[in-house]
Scaffold this active site. Structure first.
Site, PDB file in Angstrom:
ATOM      1  CB  SER A 133       6.644   2.866   5.454  1.00 46.30           C
ATOM      2  OG  SER A 133       7.106   1.586   5.082  1.00 46.30           O
ATOM      3  N   PRO A 149       3.538  -0.281  -5.755  1.00 51.53           N
ATOM      4  CG  PRO A 149       2.227   0.699  -7.407  1.00 51.53           C
ATOM      5  CD  PRO A 149       3.649   0.416  -7.034  1.00 51.53           C
ATOM      6  CG  HIS A 198       6.663  -3.749  -0.774  1.00 47.96           C
ATOM      7  ND1 HIS A 198       6.227  -3.906   0.526  1.00 47.96           N
ATOM      8  CD2 HIS A 198       7.996  -4.007  -0.752  1.00 47.96           C
ATOM      9  CE1 HIS A 198       7.250  -4.233   1.297  1.00 47.96           C
ATOM     10  NE2 HIS A 198       8.337  -4.298   0.552  1.00 47.96           N
ATOM     11  CE  LYS A 215       2.516   4.002   7.013  1.00 52.25           C
ATOM     12  NZ  LYS A 215       2.264   4.678   8.285  1.00 52.25           N
TER      13      LYS A 215
END
Length: 326
Positions: A172, A178, A180, A193
Site C-alpha cells: 500500500s 507514519p 497517515h 507492511k
C-alpha cells in the site's frame, strides 16, 4: 496436510495440449479469498494456457465463495489449497512446485462503531467545519504485526525454501508516512507492511512490490458503485509522492485531479503483467490512476509504463521509519 483440489486436465491430452500445460507458469495467489486476490485469480485464469493457477484460502467456505465468484467454467481449471498465514506450518505445501507467487494477504481492520458517534458529533458541533476519522481495531491475533509482518515474512521464507523465482507483493501507499490515517488509525498497518517489504528485498528472491493508492470501490456510501478496470490512465511513482500531491489537491478542491486512487481491477492487472514483464523484477513502485475518462487510458503496455519511472524505485535506505515510530 493440505488437500489440493484437482486442476482440470485436457479430456484427451494431445501432444500440443500437454506441451502447453508443461510450459505454463505455475503461480500461487495467497489472499485469494479477498477482494483483490479474487480478481488476480480471475485474470490469471482468463489468460488461459499461459498460467497454471493455485489459490491459497483459509477454509472450505472461502474456497466455495471463490469458486462461485469465478463461475464454473473458470473455476474448473483452478487448484485450491487451504493455508493460513498465521499458521506457519500450513505454508510450505502451498508454495511447493511454484514458479511465482502473488501475495495479496492483509490484516482486516474492523470499524469501531462507537467512534462513528464521535465523528458525527464533532461534525454537528462545528457545523461541518471540522472532520474527524473513525477508529479501527483488529480481531485477536490478527493485527498488522501478525498478518502483514510475521505472516508475510513466513510466506517469503516458505517461498525461498521452495525455490520460488519471483514474488509480486501487493502492499500500500503510505509506507513513508507514519502520521497517515492508515498508520495513525489502523495500527500502523502500512509500516508493518513496509517491514515485510524490506525483508523481501533482502531475501534474494526477485520481487515486484506494488503500492496501490486508495482501492476503488471504497467502502462506505460509494461501496456499490463499480470501479471498472481499463478505463483510466495509470501512473507510477515512488515514496508516496502521489499521496502528498493528492492531499494538496484535496485542500485546493481539485478532487478530479487526484492520482492516489485506483480500481482493484487495475491493481490486479498490473500484478498479472508483473509476472511476465522482465523489467518488473526487483522493482518497487507506487500505483495510482487518473479519474475515469481523463488522460490516456492504459492500453496494457506495462514496459512503457515502467519506463516512466526512469529507473527509480521506492527508497528503502532511509532510516527505518517503523522502528522509530513503534
Amino acid at each position: 496436510g493440505l488437500k489440493p483440489s484437482s486442476p482440470r486436465v485436457c479430456p484427451r491430452p494431445s501432444a500440443r495440449c500437454v506441451a502447453l500445460r508443461d510450459l505454463a507458469m505455475q503461480v500461487l495467489v495467497t489472499g485469494a479469498g479477498g477482494k483483490t486476490g479474487c480478481i488476480v485469480v480471475r485474470k490469471l485464469l482468463e489468460r488461459g494456457a499461459g498460467f497454471k493457477v493455485r489459490a491459497m484460502v483459509r477454509s472450505k467456505e472461502s474456497e466455495d465463495s471463490l469458486r462461485e465468484k469465478l463461475g464454473e467454467s473458470l473455476a474448473s481449471s483452478l487448484e485450491v489449497v487451504h493455508g493460513d498465514v498465521l499458521k506457519k506450518e500450513s505454508l510450505p505445501n502451498a508454495f511447493q512446485g511454484v514458479e511465482a507467487a502473488v501475495v495479496v494477504t492483509s490484516a482486516m481492520p474492523q470499524l469501531d462503531k462507537l467512534s462513528l458517534v464521535k465523528v458525527i458529533g464533532v461534525k454537528l458541533l462545528t457545523f461541518g467545519q471540522v472532520s474527524t476519522r473513525p477508529d479501527f481495531y483488529y480481531l485477536e491475533g490478527q493485527s498488522p504485526e501478525h498478518v502483514d509482518w510475521a505472516g508475510q515474512r513466513d510466506q517469503i521464507d516458505a517461498a525461498k525454501a521452495a525455490g520460488v523465482k519471483h514474488i509480486v507483493l501487493v502492499s500500500s501507499m503510505a509506507g513513508t508516512l507514519p502520521e497517515h490515517f492508515l498508520n495513525a488509525n489502523m495500527g500502523r498497518i502500512v509500516l508493518w507492511k513496509r517491514k515485510a517489504e524490506k525483508y523481501l528485498c533482502a531475501s534474494g528472491i526477485p520481487y515486484t512490490i506494488i503500492h496501490p493508492g486508495g482501492l476503488l470501490p471504497h467502502p462506505g456510501p460509494q461501496a456499490n458503485v463499480p470501479a471498472l478496470g481499463g478505463k483510466r490512465q495509470l501512473f507510477l511513482s515512488v515514496d508516496d509522492k502521489l499521496v502528498v500531491e493528492g492531499d494538496k489537491l484535496k485542500e485546493e478542491g481539485k478532487q478530479d485531479q487526484i492520482r492516489s486512487l485506483i480500481p482493484r481491477e487495475d491493481v490486479a492487472e498490473i500484478c498479472v503483467q508483473s509476472l511476465v514483464e522482465p523489467d518488473a523484477k526487483n522493482r518497487a513502485f507506487d500505483l495510482g490512476s487518473g479519474s475515469e475518462g481523463q488522460g490516456d487510458v492504459y492500453t496494457g503496455d506495462f514496459g512503457a509504463l515502467l519506463a516512466t519511472l526512469n529507473g527509480e524505485n521506492c527508497n528503502y535506505d532511509t532510516a527505518d521509519i517503523l522502528a522509530s515510530s513503534l
